[in-house]
Motif scaffolding. Structure first.
Motif, PDB file in Angstrom:
ATOM      1  N   SER A   5       0.896  -1.214  -0.076  1.00 33.33           N
ATOM      2  CA  SER A   5      -0.423  -0.116   0.223  1.00 33.33           C
ATOM      3  C   SER A   5       1.233   1.324   0.333  1.00 33.33           C
ATOM      4  N   VAL A   6       0.240   2.100  -0.725  1.00 39.51           N
ATOM      5  CA  VAL A   6       1.077   3.569  -0.085  1.00 39.51           C
ATOM      6  C   VAL A   6       1.085   3.547   0.808  1.00 39.51           C
ATOM      7  N   GLY A   7       2.669   4.463   1.624  1.00 44.32           N
ATOM      8  CA  GLY A   7       2.376   4.700   3.331  1.00 44.32           C
ATOM      9  C   GLY A   7       1.618   5.758   3.473  1.00 44.32           C
ATOM     10  N   ARG A   8       0.728   6.253   4.731  1.00 42.17           N
ATOM     11  CA  ARG A   8      -0.003   6.559   4.871  1.00 42.17           C
ATOM     12  C   ARG A   8       0.677   7.356   6.119  1.00 42.17           C
ATOM     13  N   GLN A   9       0.226   8.773   6.369  1.00 45.59           N
ATOM     14  CA  GLN A   9       0.857   9.372   7.561  1.00 45.59           C
ATOM     15  C   GLN A   9      -0.279   9.190   9.006  1.00 45.59           C
ATOM     16  N   ILE A  10       0.540   8.625   9.681  1.00 52.83           N
ATOM     17  CA  ILE A  10      -0.434   8.038  11.421  1.00 52.83           C
ATOM     18  C   ILE A  10       0.178   8.578  12.515  1.00 52.83           C
ATOM     19  N   VAL A  11      -0.915   9.165  13.225  1.00 55.29           N
ATOM     20  CA  VAL A  11      -0.669   9.222  14.598  1.00 55.29           C
ATOM     21  C   VAL A  11      -1.144   8.794  15.697  1.00 55.29           C
ATOM     22  N   LEU A  12       0.288   7.849  16.114  1.00 53.19           N
ATOM     23  CA  LEU A  12      -0.801   6.662  17.500  1.00 53.19           C
ATOM     24  C   LEU A  12      -0.800   7.334  18.929  1.00 53.19           C
ATOM     25  N   LEU A  13      -1.928   7.145  19.305  1.00 56.38           N
ATOM     26  CA  LEU A  13      -2.314   7.493  20.340  1.00 56.38           C
ATOM     27  C   LEU A  13      -2.427   6.309  21.260  1.00 56.38           C
ATOM     28  N   GLY A  14      -0.974   6.722  22.238  1.00 54.31           N
ATOM     29  CA  GLY A  14      -1.238   5.682  23.166  1.00 54.31           C
ATOM     30  C   GLY A  14       0.434   5.157  23.026  1.00 54.31           C
ATOM     31  N   ALA A  15       0.826   4.919  24.343  1.00 56.69           N
ATOM     32  CA  ALA A  15       2.452   4.702  24.391  1.00 56.69           C
ATOM     33  C   ALA A  15       2.782   3.436  25.076  1.00 56.69           C
ATOM     34  N   GLY A  16       2.107   2.295  24.848  1.00 59.77           N
ATOM     35  CA  GLY A  16       2.280   1.347  26.045  1.00 59.77           C
ATOM     36  C   GLY A  16       3.217   0.464  25.175  1.00 59.77           C
ATOM     37  N   ARG A  17       2.923  -1.211  25.115  1.00 59.08           N
ATOM     38  CA  ARG A  17       3.234  -2.127  24.767  1.00 59.08           C
ATOM     39  C   ARG A  17       3.135  -2.153  22.665  1.00 59.08           C
ATOM     40  N   VAL A  18       1.791  -2.370  22.423  1.00 60.75           N
ATOM     41  CA  VAL A  18       1.072  -2.372  21.352  1.00 60.75           C
ATOM     42  C   VAL A  18       2.115  -1.543  20.543  1.00 60.75           C
ATOM     43  N   ALA A  19       2.031   0.381  21.461  1.00 61.26           N
ATOM     44  CA  ALA A  19       2.755   0.967  20.121  1.00 61.26           C
ATOM     45  C   ALA A  19       4.238   1.065  20.533  1.00 61.26           C
ATOM     46  N   GLN A  20       4.728   0.550  21.397  1.00 59.60           N
ATOM     47  CA  GLN A  20       6.197   0.165  21.025  1.00 59.60           C
ATOM     48  C   GLN A  20       6.148  -0.321  19.852  1.00 59.60           C
ATOM     49  N   HIS A  21       6.489  -1.749  20.505  1.00 60.29           N
ATOM     50  CA  HIS A  21       6.446  -2.120  18.481  1.00 60.29           C
ATOM     51  C   HIS A  21       5.571  -1.890  17.533  1.00 60.29           C
ATOM     52  N   LEU A  22       4.668  -1.871  17.741  1.00 55.20           N
ATOM     53  CA  LEU A  22       3.934  -1.385  16.111  1.00 55.20           C
ATOM     54  C   LEU A  22       4.296  -0.488  14.960  1.00 55.20           C
ATOM     55  N   GLY A  23       4.434   1.104  16.371  1.00 54.53           N
ATOM     56  CA  GLY A  23       5.031   2.298  15.272  1.00 54.53           C
ATOM     57  C   GLY A  23       6.045   1.999  14.681  1.00 54.53           C
TER      58      GLY A  23
END
Length: 263
Positions: A5-23
């Motif tokens: 897919s074409v890269g998207r501009q993304i904002v992450l809301l949250g900084a727990g374990r999921v965000a630490q890996h997903l970001g």
């Protein structure tokens, strides 16, 4: 990493374990994570430093969320309604949560939002590497167009992406709790019992590996072993006696024994 897919501009809301890996995984897949927010600014800063180009949102409130193509809520299930009620997103923003048990209907009170789900079926812990192409993603959205966009983001990370409606996803989540969280707790009990005996947990490693491999190769109920399935009353009683000092664990033992025998 697969990238479809074409890269998207993304904002992450949250900084727990999921965000630490997903970001970082989103960045490696070609997306731009522009901002990271957390109710703990230091956590937002920590996650943002792991994602090239990402900036932490230092304000605790969300009255002016930066513009993006996709907003991913990586907060605990119980915090999602509060964040949605507090945040002021741009008009018609596409916001997804990453929860297994939370329904898509959590977005229903917010007519100005396009809601969706991007649920990675995996357990996340600090310091563990995630094999993202093998992680199943369950995707859901209110419209086919939004579902396609969320699915494209998921496919940029994983080779296993399914469109799954809320009832089926919630059933998956319950199954995952049994297969992952409860299993880990039982392994913890086994670890503690061996520690009491002055023995290493590594003694159980071959047994654990063989049990999991068998369960993945065929229906687990069909390969059940042990004193419960054999109705070995003498061994069951000896085990119960050994667990007298741990009444809660003895209760778990009795309940699982009864469940195995009933199944």
């Amino acid at each position: 990493m697969p990238y479809t897919s074409v890269g998207r501009q993304i904002v992450l809301l949250g900084a727990g374990r999921v965000a630490q890996h997903l970001g970082p995984a989103l960045w490696r897949a070609g997306h731009t994570v522009t901002h990271v927010w957390s109710r703990t600014p230091a956590s937002a800063q920590q996650v943002a430093t792991q994602i090239p180009g990402a900036l932490p949102i230092t304000s605790l409130d969300l009255q002016a969320v930066p513009a993006a193509e996709l907003y991913i809520l990586c907060v605990p299930d119980g915090a999602v309604p509060a964040v949605l009620a507090e945040a002021v997103f741009p008009a018609a923003a596409l916001v997804v949560h990453t929860a297994g048990a939370l329904p898509l209907a959590v977005f229903a009170p917010y007519a100005g939002l396009r809601g969706g789900v991007l649920y990675p079926l995996q357990t996340f812990s600090p310091g563990r590497l995630i094999d993202w192409p093998a992680v199943p993603f369950c995707v859901e959205a209110a419209t086919p167009a939004d579902e396609a966009l969320v699915a494209a983001v998921a496919r940029s990370l994983s080779q296993v992406v399914e469109l799954v409606a809320t009832p089926q996803r919630q059933q998956i989540h319950v199954a995952a709790v049994f297969a992952c969280n409860f299993t880990n707790h039982l392994l913890g009990i086994g670890h503690a019992l061996l520690q009491e005996a002055g023995l290493p947990f590594t003694l159980l490693e071959p047994l654990i590996r063989e049990t999991v491999q068998k369960a993945l190769a065929q229906p687990p109920f069909t390969v059940q072993t042990g004193p419960a399935v054999r109705h070995d009353a003498a061994t069951l009683d000896r085990h119960r006696a050994l667990l007298l000092g741990h009444p809660q664990w003895q209760q778990i033992y009795n309940q699982l024994t009864a469940s195995i025998q009933a199944t």
